[in-house]
Design a protein around this motif. Structure first.
Motif, PDB file in Angstrom:
ATOM      1  N   ARG A  78       7.387  -0.526 -33.160  1.00 54.20           N
ATOM      2  CA  ARG A  78       6.673  -1.721 -32.699  1.00 54.20           C
ATOM      3  C   ARG A  78       5.866  -2.318 -33.850  1.00 54.20           C
ATOM      4  O   ARG A  78       5.291  -1.591 -34.661  1.00 54.20           O
ATOM      5  CB  ARG A  78       5.724  -1.389 -31.546  1.00 54.20           C
ATOM      6  N   ARG A  79       5.852  -3.659 -33.882  1.00 56.24           N
ATOM      7  CA  ARG A  79       4.902  -4.399 -34.706  1.00 56.24           C
ATOM      8  C   ARG A  79       3.853  -4.940 -33.755  1.00 56.24           C
ATOM      9  O   ARG A  79       4.127  -5.834 -32.948  1.00 56.24           O
ATOM     10  CB  ARG A  79       5.602  -5.549 -35.436  1.00 56.24           C
ATOM     11  N   THR A  80       2.663  -4.407 -33.814  1.00 59.18           N
ATOM     12  CA  THR A  80       1.591  -4.788 -32.900  1.00 59.18           C
ATOM     13  C   THR A  80       0.688  -5.832 -33.548  1.00 59.18           C
ATOM     14  O   THR A  80       0.664  -5.975 -34.771  1.00 59.18           O
ATOM     15  CB  THR A  80       0.754  -3.568 -32.524  1.00 59.18           C
ATOM     16  N   PRO A  81      -0.098  -6.572 -32.728  1.00 63.18           N
ATOM     17  CA  PRO A  81      -1.054  -7.532 -33.319  1.00 63.18           C
ATOM     18  C   PRO A  81      -2.004  -6.877 -34.307  1.00 63.18           C
ATOM     19  O   PRO A  81      -2.376  -7.487 -35.310  1.00 63.18           O
ATOM     20  CB  PRO A  81      -1.789  -8.068 -32.082  1.00 63.18           C
ATOM     21  N   GLN A  82      -2.400  -5.636 -34.038  1.00 65.03           N
ATOM     22  CA  GLN A  82      -3.316  -4.951 -34.949  1.00 65.03           C
ATOM     23  C   GLN A  82      -2.657  -4.708 -36.303  1.00 65.03           C
ATOM     24  O   GLN A  82      -3.272  -4.895 -37.360  1.00 65.03           O
ATOM     25  CB  GLN A  82      -3.766  -3.620 -34.334  1.00 65.03           C
ATOM     26  N   ILE A  84      -0.099  -6.423 -37.530  1.00 62.68           N
ATOM     27  CA  ILE A  84       0.158  -7.737 -38.126  1.00 62.68           C
ATOM     28  C   ILE A  84      -1.093  -8.283 -38.791  1.00 62.68           C
ATOM     29  O   ILE A  84      -1.026  -8.946 -39.837  1.00 62.68           O
ATOM     30  CB  ILE A  84       0.683  -8.706 -37.056  1.00 62.68           C
ATOM     31  N   ALA A  85      -2.246  -7.992 -38.212  1.00 63.74           N
ATOM     32  CA  ALA A  85      -3.510  -8.477 -38.767  1.00 63.74           C
ATOM     33  C   ALA A  85      -3.760  -7.960 -40.173  1.00 63.74           C
ATOM     34  O   ALA A  85      -4.566  -8.523 -40.918  1.00 63.74           O
ATOM     35  CB  ALA A  85      -4.671  -8.083 -37.860  1.00 63.74           C
ATOM     36  N   GLN A 106      11.289  -9.983 -28.892  1.00 62.67           N
ATOM     37  CA  GLN A 106      10.345 -10.824 -29.633  1.00 62.67           C
ATOM     38  C   GLN A 106      10.332 -12.202 -29.004  1.00 62.67           C
ATOM     39  O   GLN A 106      11.359 -12.683 -28.506  1.00 62.67           O
ATOM     40  CB  GLN A 106      10.733 -10.909 -31.111  1.00 62.67           C
ATOM     41  N   ASP A 107       9.159 -12.838 -29.019  1.00 60.53           N
ATOM     42  CA  ASP A 107       9.007 -14.193 -28.485  1.00 60.53           C
ATOM     43  C   ASP A 107       9.515 -14.301 -27.049  1.00 60.53           C
ATOM     44  O   ASP A 107      10.232 -15.249 -26.691  1.00 60.53           O
ATOM     45  CB  ASP A 107       9.725 -15.206 -29.379  1.00 60.53           C
ATOM     46  N   ARG A 125       5.205 -11.587 -36.359  1.00 60.54           N
ATOM     47  CA  ARG A 125       4.825 -11.697 -34.951  1.00 60.54           C
ATOM     48  C   ARG A 125       5.192 -10.415 -34.219  1.00 60.54           C
ATOM     49  O   ARG A 125       6.039  -9.638 -34.678  1.00 60.54           O
ATOM     50  CB  ARG A 125       5.516 -12.911 -34.303  1.00 60.54           C
ATOM     51  N   PRO A 126       4.542 -10.152 -33.080  1.00 58.11           N
ATOM     52  CA  PRO A 126       4.804  -8.896 -32.351  1.00 58.11           C
ATOM     53  C   PRO A 126       6.285  -8.685 -32.085  1.00 58.11           C
ATOM     54  O   PRO A 126       7.032  -9.623 -31.798  1.00 58.11           O
ATOM     55  CB  PRO A 126       4.008  -9.083 -31.053  1.00 58.11           C
ATOM     56  N   GLU A 151       7.569 -22.980 -37.473  1.00 58.25           N
ATOM     57  CA  GLU A 151       7.358 -21.951 -36.455  1.00 58.25           C
ATOM     58  C   GLU A 151       8.236 -22.183 -35.233  1.00 58.25           C
ATOM     59  O   GLU A 151       8.765 -21.242 -34.641  1.00 58.25           O
ATOM     60  CB  GLU A 151       5.880 -21.906 -36.046  1.00 58.25           C
TER      61      GLU A 151
END
Length: 351
Positions: A78-82, A84-85, A106-107, A125-126, A151
């Motif tokens: 997983r790519r999480t928002p945390q 990615i930040a 995704q999306d 992105r997540p 985007e």
């Protein structure tokens, strides 16, 4: 080899970098595998059945791109928002599933892939990836900026399958396989030239795919937008090409013109500048244009100030027009491209 087995090091000193869980003690293999995947693509959180995992990554540079073959046991990532930040993820992964099955989300879309199928994934992105059985993938990792996609375009591409029985899939799958398998054997100049033409090919295929989706149900607004974009292309050399002039020539209001481009997440002026830069970039790479000055090329495509042109060119492509021209001049004239591909733009991005 590092004293900390959870930190991947190349398994042997090759031009390709090889990570293998065999290099780590059993109790540290999960941490090693997570770190290897994160270094190759972008930081990810992973889980495996019963905390047991094994795998190998072979990764190489191809100019300013990166290629990788990954094979391993069942895996969830997983790519999480945390994550990615953290900021390390401004890449698009073009992933070919060579063996096994996979699911990508995704999306707000989820796609199931089988062998020979390709998916675009935005690492900014997540993202969720599932490999329920042993698998092998071959990936091309491209800086997002090189494809020049907005985007809104990216969101149409991600987590949608490119099947091998389509035109895009029949071209891209064998080409991607050959590139990934042989990237570490190419001389530096050949690798740089190939990287440019890979981006060209991806740009052509992506635009074809986006336009095909648009043709499925063209709205009046999309038809008008396409007509205006064609108008802009015909008048790029005109330094007086302004939103007001475009609206007047197409008998619409300036407000409606801006609304059409707003739906594409771009302004009219930015679209004009992007198209002018693309044409300047392609002309500067052509050997037959070597006798033209940078300023002459800029004027030909509507830039009235050479200093302004050089500044925006560097901001977008990361190098000056002179550096780009010199880089293109050093590249081999004849690139290796898939059979049947004879007419793609000469250069699509700088590195």
């Amino acid at each position: 080899m590092s004293s900390d087995p959870s930190t991947p090091e190349p398994a042997r000193p090759l031009s390709a970098t090889v990570y293998t869980t065999d290099a780590a003690p059993a109790h540290q293999r999960l941490a090693y595998w997570r770190a290897a995947l994160s270094r190759t693509f972008a930081p990810v959180a992973i889980s495996v059945p019963d905390e047991v995992c094994s795998g190998t990554i072979r990764t190489s540079r191809l100019g300013h791109l990166r290629v990788a073959t990954v094979e391993g046991d069942p895996l969830w990532a997983r790519r999480t928002p945390q994550l990615i930040a953290g900021g390390d993820g401004a890449y698009l992964a073009v992933k070919l599933l060579a063996r096994g099955v996979a699911a990508f989300r995704q999306d707000a879309r989820e796609v199931q892939l089988g062998p020979g199928e390709i998916v675009f994934l935005d690492m900014a992105r997540p993202l969720r990836m599932e490999f329920p059985h042993p698998f092998q993938t071959k990936s091309l990792v491209v800086p997002r900026r090189l494809l020049g996609l907005e985007e809104s375009d990216l969101r149409q591409l991600t987590a949608t399958a490119i099947r091998p029985d389509t035109v895009s899939g029949s071209l891209l799958a064998p080409f991607l396989t050959q590139l990934v398998d042989n990237a570490d054997t190419y001389p530096s100049a050949t690798a740089e030239a190939l990287a440019r033409h890979v981006v060209d090919l991806l740009t052509v295929l992506v635009e074809e795919r986006l336009h095909q989706e648009g043709r499925d149900a063209p709205s009046p607004a999309r038809v008008m937008l396409a007509r205006i974009q064609q108008f802009i292309d015909r008048h790029l050399a005109d330094p007086d090409l302004t939103p007001e002039a475009i609206a007047r020539a197409n008998r619409i209001s300036v407000r409606y013109l801006h609304k059409l481009f707003q739906a594409e997440d771009i302004t009219v002026s930015r679209w004009i500048q992007r198209r002018r830069l693309q044409e300047c970039r392609r002309e500067l790479a052509r050997r037959e244009a070597a006798g033209r000055t940078i300023a002459a090329v800029a004027r030909r495509w509507g830039f009235t100030s050479p200093a302004h042109f050089s500044r925006v060119f560097r901001n977008v492509y990361g190098m000056s027009p002179v550096e780009w021209r010199e880089s293109a001049a050093r590249a081999p004239r004849v690139p290796v491209l898939p059979s049947g591909v004879s007419a793609v733009p000469e250069v699509a991005a700088s590195y």
